[in-house]
Design a protein around this motif. Structure first.
Motif, PDB file in Angstrom:
ATOM      1  N   ALA A 270      40.704  37.133  37.415  1.00  0.00           N
ATOM      2  CA  ALA A 270      40.545  35.950  36.903  1.00  0.00           C
ATOM      3  C   ALA A 270      39.049  35.547  37.155  1.00  0.00           C
ATOM      4  O   ALA A 270      38.358  34.764  36.406  1.00  0.00           O
ATOM      5  N   ASP A 271      38.882  35.692  38.548  1.00  0.00           N
ATOM      6  CA  ASP A 271      37.457  35.179  38.987  1.00  0.00           C
ATOM      7  C   ASP A 271      36.358  35.919  38.372  1.00  0.00           C
ATOM      8  O   ASP A 271      35.275  35.662  38.349  1.00  0.00           O
ATOM      9  N   LEU A 272      36.467  37.308  37.923  1.00  0.00           N
ATOM     10  CA  LEU A 272      35.753  38.208  37.362  1.00  0.00           C
ATOM     11  C   LEU A 272      35.542  37.882  35.874  1.00  0.00           C
ATOM     12  O   LEU A 272      34.821  38.457  35.064  1.00  0.00           O
ATOM     13  N   GLY A 273      36.570  37.114  35.238  1.00  0.00           N
ATOM     14  CA  GLY A 273      36.621  37.162  33.490  1.00  0.00           C
ATOM     15  C   GLY A 273      37.008  38.566  33.156  1.00  0.00           C
ATOM     16  O   GLY A 273      36.608  38.848  31.926  1.00  0.00           O
ATOM     17  N   ALA A 274      37.889  39.299  33.945  1.00  0.00           N
ATOM     18  CA  ALA A 274      38.621  40.491  33.607  1.00  0.00           C
ATOM     19  C   ALA A 274      39.310  40.457  32.386  1.00  0.00           C
ATOM     20  O   ALA A 274      40.015  39.436  32.186  1.00  0.00           O
ATOM     21  N   HIS A 275      39.382  41.658  31.751  1.00  0.00           N
ATOM     22  CA  HIS A 275      40.470  41.546  30.464  1.00  0.00           C
ATOM     23  C   HIS A 275      41.717  41.784  30.805  1.00  0.00           C
ATOM     24  O   HIS A 275      42.658  41.278  30.221  1.00  0.00           O
ATOM     25  N   ALA A 276      42.354  42.343  32.097  1.00  0.00           N
ATOM     26  CA  ALA A 276      43.506  42.751  32.227  1.00  0.00           C
ATOM     27  C   ALA A 276      43.415  43.223  33.712  1.00  0.00           C
ATOM     28  O   ALA A 276      42.567  43.610  34.277  1.00  0.00           O
ATOM     29  N   VAL A 277      44.745  43.173  34.445  1.00  0.00           N
ATOM     30  CA  VAL A 277      44.838  43.943  35.375  1.00  0.00           C
ATOM     31  C   VAL A 277      45.752  45.212  35.276  1.00  0.00           C
ATOM     32  O   VAL A 277      47.246  44.847  34.639  1.00  0.00           O
ATOM     33  N   HIS A 278      45.352  46.383  35.594  1.00  0.00           N
ATOM     34  CA  HIS A 278      46.293  47.354  35.401  1.00  0.00           C
ATOM     35  C   HIS A 278      47.261  47.549  36.534  1.00  0.00           C
ATOM     36  O   HIS A 278      46.958  47.465  37.653  1.00  0.00           O
ATOM     37  N   CYS A 279      48.377  48.299  36.386  1.00  0.00           N
ATOM     38  CA  CYS A 279      49.503  48.720  37.450  1.00  0.00           C
ATOM     39  C   CYS A 279      50.327  49.647  37.079  1.00  0.00           C
ATOM     40  O   CYS A 279      50.229  50.244  35.657  1.00  0.00           O
ATOM     41  N   PHE A 280      51.249  50.276  37.817  1.00  0.00           N
ATOM     42  CA  PHE A 280      52.100  51.234  37.409  1.00  0.00           C
ATOM     43  C   PHE A 280      53.301  51.139  38.153  1.00  0.00           C
ATOM     44  O   PHE A 280      53.402  50.318  39.187  1.00  0.00           O
ATOM     45  N   SER A 281      54.329  51.945  37.838  1.00  0.00           N
ATOM     46  CA  SER A 281      55.729  51.672  38.420  1.00  0.00           C
ATOM     47  C   SER A 281      55.781  52.365  39.837  1.00  0.00           C
ATOM     48  O   SER A 281      56.329  51.822  40.911  1.00  0.00           O
ATOM     49  N   GLY A 282      55.254  53.588  39.911  1.00  0.00           N
ATOM     50  CA  GLY A 282      55.482  54.475  40.793  1.00  0.00           C
ATOM     51  C   GLY A 282      56.631  55.360  40.835  1.00  0.00           C
ATOM     52  O   GLY A 282      57.315  55.353  39.733  1.00  0.00           O
ATOM     53  N   ILE A 283      56.633  56.731  41.566  1.00  0.00           N
ATOM     54  CA  ILE A 283      57.739  57.431  41.510  1.00  0.00           C
ATOM     55  C   ILE A 283      58.974  57.158  42.153  1.00  0.00           C
ATOM     56  O   ILE A 283      59.180  56.470  42.861  1.00  0.00           O
ATOM     57  N   THR A 284      60.294  57.511  41.403  1.00  0.00           N
ATOM     58  CA  THR A 284      61.384  57.095  41.754  1.00  0.00           C
ATOM     59  C   THR A 284      61.836  57.592  43.067  1.00  0.00           C
ATOM     60  O   THR A 284      61.810  58.919  43.275  1.00  0.00           O
ATOM     61  N   PRO A 285      62.237  56.871  44.206  1.00  0.00           N
ATOM     62  CA  PRO A 285      62.268  57.404  45.370  1.00  0.00           C
ATOM     63  C   PRO A 285      63.464  58.594  45.626  1.00  0.00           C
ATOM     64  O   PRO A 285      64.380  58.150  44.709  1.00  0.00           O
TER      65      PRO A 285
ATOM     66  N   GLU B  97      35.023  30.637  34.937  1.00  0.00           N
ATOM     67  CA  GLU B  97      35.291  30.610  33.273  1.00  0.00           C
ATOM     68  C   GLU B  97      35.544  31.928  32.802  1.00  0.00           C
ATOM     69  O   GLU B  97      34.460  32.690  32.951  1.00  0.00           O
ATOM     70  N   ARG B  98      36.657  32.395  32.341  1.00  0.00           N
ATOM     71  CA  ARG B  98      37.166  33.637  31.845  1.00  0.00           C
ATOM     72  C   ARG B  98      36.350  33.800  30.461  1.00  0.00           C
ATOM     73  O   ARG B  98      36.235  33.078  29.483  1.00  0.00           O
ATOM     74  N   THR B  99      35.542  35.049  30.201  1.00  0.00           N
ATOM     75  CA  THR B  99      35.485  35.453  28.933  1.00  0.00           C
ATOM     76  C   THR B  99      36.548  35.635  27.869  1.00  0.00           C
ATOM     77  O   THR B  99      37.134  36.840  28.559  1.00  0.00           O
ATOM     78  N   PRO B 100      36.630  35.365  26.715  1.00  0.00           N
ATOM     79  CA  PRO B 100      37.589  35.785  25.987  1.00  0.00           C
ATOM     80  C   PRO B 100      37.547  37.295  25.802  1.00  0.00           C
ATOM     81  O   PRO B 100      36.449  37.767  25.634  1.00  0.00           O
TER      82      PRO B 100
END
Length: 316
Positions: A142-157, A23-26
């Motif tokens: 989701a299983d940790l009840g985390a606020h969000a998942v962070h990510c990034f685009s990467g460098i243009t090859p 159950e996720r924490t709001p």
């Protein structure tokens, strides 16, 4: 994320284990509006076992943790992810900590190429490896009840034009956003100096290209604002407020992408924190010092005291 590994001039550079849902924490549960919740990134505590790092942060009075999925801290590719995630969830609950899941581990997918492969990789199979990692991160969050998942685009090859790069990014994020929507976990993409998506303007370009999906939000790094945004950091906070899902914070100097301990850069923090509190943001504000793990416990203590003084409006 380990964005601050090397001081560089700024400019644009050319199947998951299933865990038992918890159950996720709001977002911001139990936190009065306007009260900031500080965390510390585990990428700045890599010399500590994860259990020890979480205990340290709880003892220091942090509200949460920016948990980078990496080989030393909740390895997303090792066996028994479900059981290990349940252990971390119980540990967070006992310590009264919340979490944001971060995906900026340097070599978690490729032992030879830092942050590789990215969502922009020319090889579709390698792009798919990054997509699978992000989907796994959403499920862990989701299983940790985390606020969000962070990510990034990467460098243009090298040899890739901007139109192709933006299409790869949008296409790759589609499957991740589908999983995020089903899990109810926001995806928070970070403008990163030198990456395709390097600024707040670039975030809006992606958001519009994807049709403004509800679960696509923003990771705002306060140091990056000082580094390259045209607006001062406090004004960046105000401009980004509707899309904030995760905040990273450290000191930095204009034009140089180097994550610095508080007081070693140029940022005036009281106005930044005042602006952040005024937005009503209820997620974590996570100290991001990935190059300083050798002194992690000492810097974690220094950082929380600095931030508390800055919130009070005094001279940190």
């Amino acid at each position: 994320m380990s964005r601050g590994d090397v001081a560089i001039p700024v400019g644009r550079a050319t199947p998951a284990d299933s865990t038992t849902p918890r159950e996720r924490t709001p977002h911001g549960n139990g936190t009065p509006p306007g009260e900031l919740r500080f965390g510390y990134g585990t990428n700045g505590l890599t010399d500590l076992r994860l259990d020890d790092a979480l205990g340290l942060l709880a003892d220091l009075g942090y509200a949460g943790v920016g948990l980078t999925l990496d080989h030393m801290h909740l390895d997303p590719l090792a066996p028994d992810l479900a059981a290990r995630t349940r252990h971390v969830a119980r540990r967070l609950d006992r310590l009264g900590l919340t979490a944001t899941v971060e995906t900026g581990a340097r070599y978690v997918l490729d032992p030879r190429h830092k942050h590789g492969p990215s969502l922009l990789d020319p090889d579709p199979e390698r792009r798919a490896d990054r997509v699978r990692l992000l989907i796994r991160a959403v499920r862990v969050a989701a299983d940790l009840g985390a606020h969000a998942v962070h990510c990034f685009s990467g460098i243009t090859p090298e040899g890739t034009d901007d139109e192709t790069a933006w299409k790869r990014l949008a296409d790759a994020l589609g499957a991740v956003l589908d999983t995020a929507s089903g899990a109810g976990v926001p995806l928070a993409i970070e403008p990163e100096p030198g990456h395709l998506l390097s600024s707040l303007a670039d975030f809006h370009h992606l958001r519009h290209a994807l049709g403004d999906p509800e679960l696509l939000g923003l990771t705002l790094d306060i140091g990056h604002c000082q580094c390259l945004e045209p607006l001062p950091p406090a004004d960046c906070v105000k401009a980004a407020a509707p899309w904030l899902r995760h905040v990273q914070i450290e000191d930095m100097r204009r034009g140089v992408h180097e994550h610095l301990p508080f007081g070693d850069g140029e940022i005036d923090f009281p106005p930044v924190l005042e602006a952040l509190a005024a937005t009503g943001y209820q997620g974590l504000t996570v100290v991001e010092l990935p190059r300083h793990s050798h002194a992690g416990p000492q810097l974690a203590a220094h950082s929380i005291e600095f931030l508390r003084r800055a919130v009070e409006g005094g001279t940190p």
